[in-house]
Design a protein around this motif. Structure first.
Motif, short mmCIF file in Angstrom:
data_model
loop_
_atom_site.label_atom_id
_atom_site.label_comp_id
_atom_site.label_asym_id
_atom_site.label_seq_id
_atom_site.Cartn_x
_atom_site.Cartn_y
_atom_site.Cartn_z
N LEU A 8 -11.14 49.93 153.44
CA LEU A 8 -9.74 50.04 153.02
C LEU A 8 -9.17 51.40 153.41
O LEU A 8 -8.07 51.49 153.97
CB LEU A 8 -9.64 49.83 151.51
N LEU A 9 -9.91 52.45 153.14
CA LEU A 9 -9.45 53.80 153.53
C LEU A 9 -9.28 53.90 155.03
O LEU A 9 -8.28 54.45 155.52
CB LEU A 9 -10.46 54.84 153.05
N ASN A 10 -10.23 53.37 155.77
CA ASN A 10 -10.16 53.43 157.23
C ASN A 10 -8.98 52.65 157.79
O ASN A 10 -8.45 52.98 158.86
CB ASN A 10 -11.47 52.91 157.84
N SER A 11 -8.56 51.61 157.08
CA SER A 11 -7.43 50.80 157.55
C SER A 11 -6.09 51.47 157.26
O SER A 11 -5.10 51.21 157.96
CB SER A 11 -7.47 49.41 156.90
N ILE A 12 -6.05 52.32 156.24
CA ILE A 12 -4.80 52.95 155.84
C ILE A 12 -4.52 54.25 156.60
O ILE A 12 -3.38 54.53 156.98
CB ILE A 12 -4.80 53.23 154.32
N GLU A 13 -5.55 55.02 156.85
CA GLU A 13 -5.33 56.32 157.50
C GLU A 13 -4.54 56.23 158.80
O GLU A 13 -3.67 57.06 159.05
CB GLU A 13 -6.67 57.02 157.71
N PRO A 14 -4.79 55.24 159.68
CA PRO A 14 -4.04 55.19 160.95
C PRO A 14 -2.55 54.93 160.80
O PRO A 14 -1.79 55.22 161.72
CB PRO A 14 -4.73 54.03 161.70
N VAL A 15 -2.09 54.38 159.67
CA VAL A 15 -0.67 54.06 159.51
C VAL A 15 0.06 55.13 158.70
O VAL A 15 1.24 54.96 158.36
CB VAL A 15 -0.47 52.67 158.86
N THR A 16 -0.61 56.23 158.38
CA THR A 16 0.05 57.31 157.65
C THR A 16 0.68 58.29 158.63
O THR A 16 0.32 58.36 159.81
CB THR A 16 -0.96 58.08 156.77
N SER A 20 -11.21 61.10 148.48
CA SER A 20 -10.09 60.48 149.17
C SER A 20 -9.41 59.54 148.18
O SER A 20 -10.10 58.83 147.44
CB SER A 20 -10.55 59.68 150.40
N ILE A 21 -8.09 59.55 148.16
CA ILE A 21 -7.38 58.65 147.26
C ILE A 21 -6.27 57.92 148.01
O ILE A 21 -5.74 58.41 149.01
CB ILE A 21 -6.78 59.38 146.05
N ILE A 22 -5.96 56.74 147.50
CA ILE A 22 -4.75 56.02 147.90
C ILE A 22 -3.91 55.91 146.63
O ILE A 22 -4.39 55.48 145.59
CB ILE A 22 -5.07 54.61 148.43
N GLU A 23 -2.66 56.33 146.71
CA GLU A 23 -1.77 56.25 145.56
C GLU A 23 -0.49 55.54 145.99
O GLU A 23 0.21 56.02 146.88
CB GLU A 23 -1.47 57.65 145.02
N TYR A 40 -11.86 57.48 145.92
CA TYR A 40 -13.20 57.36 146.50
C TYR A 40 -13.86 58.73 146.45
O TYR A 40 -13.41 59.68 147.10
CB TYR A 40 -13.14 56.86 147.94
N ALA A 41 -14.92 58.83 145.65
CA ALA A 41 -15.65 60.10 145.48
C ALA A 41 -16.93 60.07 146.29
O ALA A 41 -17.83 59.26 145.99
CB ALA A 41 -15.94 60.35 144.01
N GLY A 42 -17.02 60.91 147.29
CA GLY A 42 -18.21 60.98 148.11
C GLY A 42 -19.27 61.84 147.45
O GLY A 42 -18.98 62.92 146.94
#
Length: 282
Positions: free
Chosen positions: A257-265, A113-116, A223-225
């Motif tokens: 951070l990832l969990n906070s961003i996904e809902p606003v995409t 998963s990435i944020i760019e 983020y590399a799982g």
């Protein structure tokens, strides 16, 4: 066997996890060295990734440390036994170790998963866009350095050519789609390719629109799982450097951070529409 001069990030991770197991056991490096029948320096080399270690020795050390996470121990044993040489080894001595470590991280990741925030993700860049972006650094690169960097970036997409492609979620800010690092035709080509990428079965591209409310702490990251959460890795990339984070508190922070961003995409379909619209506006 002499110590490795430049251990990879993955080799260093094995050593780091062994150090953490030792420290949780309240054992000093000297005590651990005595168990292995060597000097304190040997443990230091193992924990820094400069010495290789067998799977069997990892299991023995874990038992000595009273480690209870058998899944972690077995994953470390597998990592220690790896003899695989990836395509990135073709670039050893040409590009710095940091480049190779990113490719190795992506190759072994079970999901990414990435944020760019400011540019199209490197793994999805066209040659022309990547060339302009890399060339626009502080100092102009000669072709002998520029061309390998562009070629390397293109080859990172090989993780999508495997029988089971790596699941990949890209959360991209609208600003990254509008930033003009190159001429309009190159930008249109790049956005068209990103639109195509968004249709690949293992890829989810979701756009963070300008009108979404986000915190000021949001920044680009990968983020590399791993096979188990304890071995997840965060890669932070800047214009001048990159680094890997793997402490438990850091992993928790970046998962949040990832969990906070996904809902606003935007959802996948709406994201494709906005990518297409921005390309038409160029």
């Amino acid at each position: 066997m002499p110590p490795r001069s430049y251990p990879t990030a993955r080799q260093q991770r094995v050593g780091t996890e062994l150090r953490r197991l030792r420290e949780r056991a309240g054992m000093s490096g000297t005590d651990a060295a005595a168990f292995l029948g060597g000097e304190r320096g040997k443990i230091s080399h193992i924990e820094s990734g400069r010495y290789g270690i067998s799977a069997e020795r990892i299991r023995r050390m874990a038992t000595h440390y009273s480690a209870t996470n058998k899944y972690l121990v077995e994953e470390l044993a597998k990592m220690a036994e790896e003899r695989f040489k990836g395509w990135w080894e073709d670039f050893r001595g040409i590009l710095s170790q940091g480049f190779l470590d990113v490719a190795e991280l992506e190759y072994h990741a079970k999901r990414i998963s990435i944020i760019e925030m400011l540019r199209v993700p490197g793994i999805f860049q066209t040659q022309a866009y990547a060339r302009e972006l890399i060339q626009s650094g502080v100092s102009e690169l000669p072709p002998s350095e520029l061309n390998p960097r562009v070629d390397f970036r293109m080859r990172r997409r090989e993780i999508f050519d495997r029988p089971t492609p790596t699941p990949f979620t890209a959360l991209i800010h609208e600003a990254a789609l509008r930033m003009r690092y190159c001429d309009a035709s190159t930008m249109v080509e790049q956005l068209d390719f990103l639109h195509e990428v968004s249709t690949w079965p293992s890829v989810s591209v979701r756009v963070i629109p300008f009108d979404s409310q986000i915190t000021g702490s949001v920044h680009s990251m990968l983020y590399a799982g791993a096979e188990i959460p304890e071995l997840d890795t965060v890669q932070i990339d800047t214009a001048f450097d990159s680094g890997f984070l793997d402490a438990e508190a850091q992993l928790i922070t970046y998962r949040a951070l990832l969990n906070s961003i996904e809902p606003v995409t935007l959802d996948v379909d709406e994201s494709r529409k906005i990518i297409r619209r921005i390309a038409q506006e160029m």
